[in-house]
Design a protein around this motif. Structure first.
Motif, PDB file in Angstrom:
ATOM      1  N   GLU A  55      23.979  55.578 152.758  1.00  0.00           N
ATOM      2  CA  GLU A  55      23.684  54.148 152.835  1.00  0.00           C
ATOM      3  C   GLU A  55      24.712  53.353 152.033  1.00  0.00           C
ATOM      4  O   GLU A  55      25.424  53.908 151.198  1.00  0.00           O
ATOM      5  N   GLY A  56      24.733  52.045 152.285  1.00  0.00           N
ATOM      6  CA  GLY A  56      25.568  51.135 151.514  1.00  0.00           C
ATOM      7  C   GLY A  56      24.699  50.160 150.728  1.00  0.00           C
ATOM      8  O   GLY A  56      23.676  49.700 151.221  1.00  0.00           O
ATOM      9  N   ALA A  57      25.138  49.821 149.514  1.00  0.00           N
ATOM     10  CA  ALA A  57      24.375  48.919 148.654  1.00  0.00           C
ATOM     11  C   ALA A  57      24.709  47.457 148.957  1.00  0.00           C
ATOM     12  O   ALA A  57      25.766  47.143 149.483  1.00  0.00           O
ATOM     13  N   GLY A  58      23.778  46.590 148.610  1.00  0.00           N
ATOM     14  CA  GLY A  58      24.062  45.161 148.600  1.00  0.00           C
ATOM     15  C   GLY A  58      23.562  44.357 149.776  1.00  0.00           C
ATOM     16  O   GLY A  58      23.557  43.124 149.726  1.00  0.00           O
ATOM     17  N   GLY A  59      23.158  45.018 150.860  1.00  0.00           N
ATOM     18  CA  GLY A  59      22.586  44.300 151.989  1.00  0.00           C
ATOM     19  C   GLY A  59      23.581  43.653 152.940  1.00  0.00           C
ATOM     20  O   GLY A  59      23.194  43.130 153.980  1.00  0.00           O
ATOM     21  N   ARG A  60      24.883  43.672 152.620  1.00  0.00           N
ATOM     22  CA  ARG A  60      25.882  43.036 153.490  1.00  0.00           C
ATOM     23  C   ARG A  60      26.746  44.044 154.241  1.00  0.00           C
ATOM     24  O   ARG A  60      27.296  43.723 155.294  1.00  0.00           O
ATOM     25  N   ALA A  61      26.879  45.235 153.661  1.00  0.00           N
ATOM     26  CA  ALA A  61      27.822  46.189 154.256  1.00  0.00           C
ATOM     27  C   ALA A  61      27.358  47.625 154.055  1.00  0.00           C
ATOM     28  O   ALA A  61      26.752  47.966 153.034  1.00  0.00           O
ATOM     29  N   PHE A  62      27.660  48.445 155.037  1.00  0.00           N
ATOM     30  CA  PHE A  62      27.587  49.899 154.900  1.00  0.00           C
ATOM     31  C   PHE A  62      28.851  50.328 154.159  1.00  0.00           C
ATOM     32  O   PHE A  62      28.799  50.795 153.033  1.00  0.00           O
ATOM     33  N   CYS A  63      30.007  50.098 154.778  1.00  0.00           N
ATOM     34  CA  CYS A  63      31.303  50.360 154.135  1.00  0.00           C
ATOM     35  C   CYS A  63      32.370  49.649 154.951  1.00  0.00           C
ATOM     36  O   CYS A  63      32.528  49.925 156.139  1.00  0.00           O
ATOM     37  N   ALA A  64      33.092  48.738 154.304  1.00  0.00           N
ATOM     38  CA  ALA A  64      34.078  47.923 155.016  1.00  0.00           C
ATOM     39  C   ALA A  64      35.390  48.649 155.267  1.00  0.00           C
ATOM     40  O   ALA A  64      36.308  48.081 155.856  1.00  0.00           O
ATOM     41  N   LYS A 102      24.539  70.564 158.349  1.00  0.00           N
ATOM     42  CA  LYS A 102      23.223  69.932 158.421  1.00  0.00           C
ATOM     43  C   LYS A 102      23.406  68.495 158.895  1.00  0.00           C
ATOM     44  O   LYS A 102      24.515  67.960 158.867  1.00  0.00           O
ATOM     45  N   PRO A 103      22.316  67.841 159.306  1.00  0.00           N
ATOM     46  CA  PRO A 103      22.446  66.444 159.731  1.00  0.00           C
ATOM     47  C   PRO A 103      22.975  65.566 158.602  1.00  0.00           C
ATOM     48  O   PRO A 103      22.566  65.693 157.445  1.00  0.00           O
ATOM     49  N   TRP A 104      23.871  64.681 158.973  1.00  0.00           N
ATOM     50  CA  TRP A 104      24.462  63.705 158.049  1.00  0.00           C
ATOM     51  C   TRP A 104      24.044  62.340 158.604  1.00  0.00           C
ATOM     52  O   TRP A 104      24.648  61.820 159.520  1.00  0.00           O
ATOM     53  N   VAL A 105      22.952  61.801 158.069  1.00  0.00           N
ATOM     54  CA  VAL A 105      22.305  60.624 158.647  1.00  0.00           C
ATOM     55  C   VAL A 105      22.858  59.349 158.007  1.00  0.00           C
ATOM     56  O   VAL A 105      22.709  59.147 156.797  1.00  0.00           O
ATOM     57  N   SER A 106      23.484  58.512 158.808  1.00  0.00           N
ATOM     58  CA  SER A 106      24.046  57.258 158.312  1.00  0.00           C
ATOM     59  C   SER A 106      23.144  56.108 158.732  1.00  0.00           C
ATOM     60  O   SER A 106      22.876  55.934 159.921  1.00  0.00           O
ATOM     61  N   LEU A 107      22.682  55.325 157.755  1.00  0.00           N
ATOM     62  CA  LEU A 107      21.876  54.136 158.026  1.00  0.00           C
ATOM     63  C   LEU A 107      22.790  52.926 157.874  1.00  0.00           C
ATOM     64  O   LEU A 107      23.091  52.483 156.762  1.00  0.00           O
ATOM     65  N   ILE A 108      23.253  52.402 159.007  1.00  0.00           N
ATOM     66  CA  ILE A 108      24.291  51.370 159.022  1.00  0.00           C
ATOM     67  C   ILE A 108      23.667  50.008 159.241  1.00  0.00           C
ATOM     68  O   ILE A 108      23.202  49.682 160.330  1.00  0.00           O
ATOM     69  N   ASP A 109      23.659  49.228 158.187  1.00  0.00           N
ATOM     70  CA  ASP A 109      23.069  47.890 158.209  1.00  0.00           C
ATOM     71  C   ASP A 109      24.091  46.948 157.598  1.00  0.00           C
ATOM     72  O   ASP A 109      24.296  46.951 156.388  1.00  0.00           O
ATOM     73  N   GLY A 110      24.774  46.174 158.416  1.00  0.00           N
ATOM     74  CA  GLY A 110      25.851  45.328 157.926  1.00  0.00           C
ATOM     75  C   GLY A 110      27.203  45.839 158.388  1.00  0.00           C
ATOM     76  O   GLY A 110      27.305  46.595 159.356  1.00  0.00           O
ATOM     77  N   VAL A 111      28.241  45.445 157.668  1.00  0.00           N
ATOM     78  CA  VAL A 111      29.617  45.727 158.074  1.00  0.00           C
ATOM     79  C   VAL A 111      29.965  47.201 157.915  1.00  0.00           C
ATOM     80  O   VAL A 111      29.706  47.810 156.872  1.00  0.00           O
TER      81      VAL A 111
END
Length: 336
Positions: A55-64, A102-111
């Motif tokens: 996950e990415g912190a801050g609510g605006r980006a996953f990872c720019a 194993k599964p590498w689960v990405s929760l992408i919310d934002g940029v």
């Protein structure tokens, strides 16, 4: 005390990774890359870790993306070792994620752009919310689709990968699933419950329970033209085909392409065409070789990063300035 830029934890049956540079939209620096490598080594054979949750912190980006300003600064100073280390170690992490058992689960919310896509695309599930924004914007800074996307993009449906790579088109929400960049579309409001279910169960298939129905892709009306035009063998061929379409959408694509680095467009198309016939390891090797010539030996990369991220004037001076002036032999010379 400064918080860590990458926070690793064990929660329930999951190894959790939080990218934690919110002010920089969680852009990757070398320290984060090295901590990713450590997590991969630590968890790949740990039977208690059933999946990894990213996950990415801050609510605006996953990872720019990667910290290309730092790469540019080293290139301008003529300091090659930090540039070599950054790309070598970043690409090793991309391969490590692909090989992670194993599964590498990405929760992408934002940029999620460039290097952020490289952290998600090689394993899965890749979950996007309605607020996700995915793009490969490298041609605007005169780089090229890297982090293993030269393997992924040619394998997306039709000519979508070429379109994304050359124009830097930004896809939101469900469009990412339609394009093949994401696997599941889950509304933001359900992310906390999804996260809790993943941690508690250690079973990546629980994502299916939270998936929302997919609306039609926003690019669906242009899909046939997209495949026709971006399937051409050269960038000028693509532009000619777009001009022949005579539509507003096609004219907009031409305008976008004419803003990008002509050399970068030519390099990127050549790389994708080669990547279509190579495995991931070969693509990553080719990308690494290209970083050495494109970053250090051609002026457009430093100029592009200056224009977009340093001075932010949007007025790059490309060399050469037009696609018509690009020498194919010079482009091929960068693939040494």
């Amino acid at each position: 005390m400064t918080e860590a830029s990458l926070i690793l934890n064990r929660e329930g049956h999951a190894g959790t990774i939080l990218m934690n540079r919110p002010k920089a939209l969680n852009a990757l620096d070398i320290g984060m890359i090295r901590n990713f490598a450590s997590a991969i080594a630590q968890w790949k054979d740990d039977a208690a870790v059933k999946l990894v949750l990213l996950e990415g912190a801050g609510g605006r980006a996953f990872c720019a993306g990667g910290d290309v300003r730092a790469v540019r600064a080293a290139a301008v100073a003529g300091d090659r070792p930090p540039v070599e280390a950054f790309f070598t170690e970043e690409y090793a992490v991309n391969e490590g994620i692909a090989l992670f058992p194993k599964p590498w689960v990405s929760l992408i919310d934002g940029v999620c752009m460039g290097g952020g896509i490289g952290l998600a695309i090689h394993n899965g599930p890749r979950v996007v919310s309605e607020h996700a924004l995915l793009a490969m914007p490298e041609t605007a800074i005169a780089l090229f689709p890297d982090v293993g996307t030269s393997h992924i993009l040619p394998r997306l449906p039709g000519s979508i990968g070429t379109w994304l790579a050359l124009t830097g088109a930004r896809l939101t929400g469900a469009d990412c699933v339609h394009a093949g960049l994401a696997t599941h579309y889950v509304l933001r409001e359900h992310f906390p419950a999804l996260r809790a279910a993943l941690v508690e169960s250690g079973d990546a298939s629980v994502v299916e329970r939270f998936a929302a129905p997919l609306p039609e892709a926003s690019f669906a009306p242009h899909r046939a033209a997209l495949d026709r035009c971006f399937g051409q063998d050269s960038v000028l061929g693509i532009i000619g085909a777009l001009q022949a379409e005579g539509t507003e959408w096609a004219a907009a694509q031409v305008k976008i392409l004419r803003r990008m680095s002509p050399t970068s467009l030519s390099v990127s198309l050549e790389l994708l065409r080669r990547g279509a016939g190579m495995n991931l390891r070969q693509c990553l090797d080719e990308e690494l070789k290209l970083t050495r010539s494109v970053v250090h030996d051609h002026p457009d990369f430093c100029e592009g990063v200056r224009s977009v991220l340093v001075d932010k004037d949007g007025a790059p001076n490309w060399a050469p300035a037009s696609l018509e002036a690009v020498d194919r032999a010079a482009v091929l010379g960068l693939f040494r």
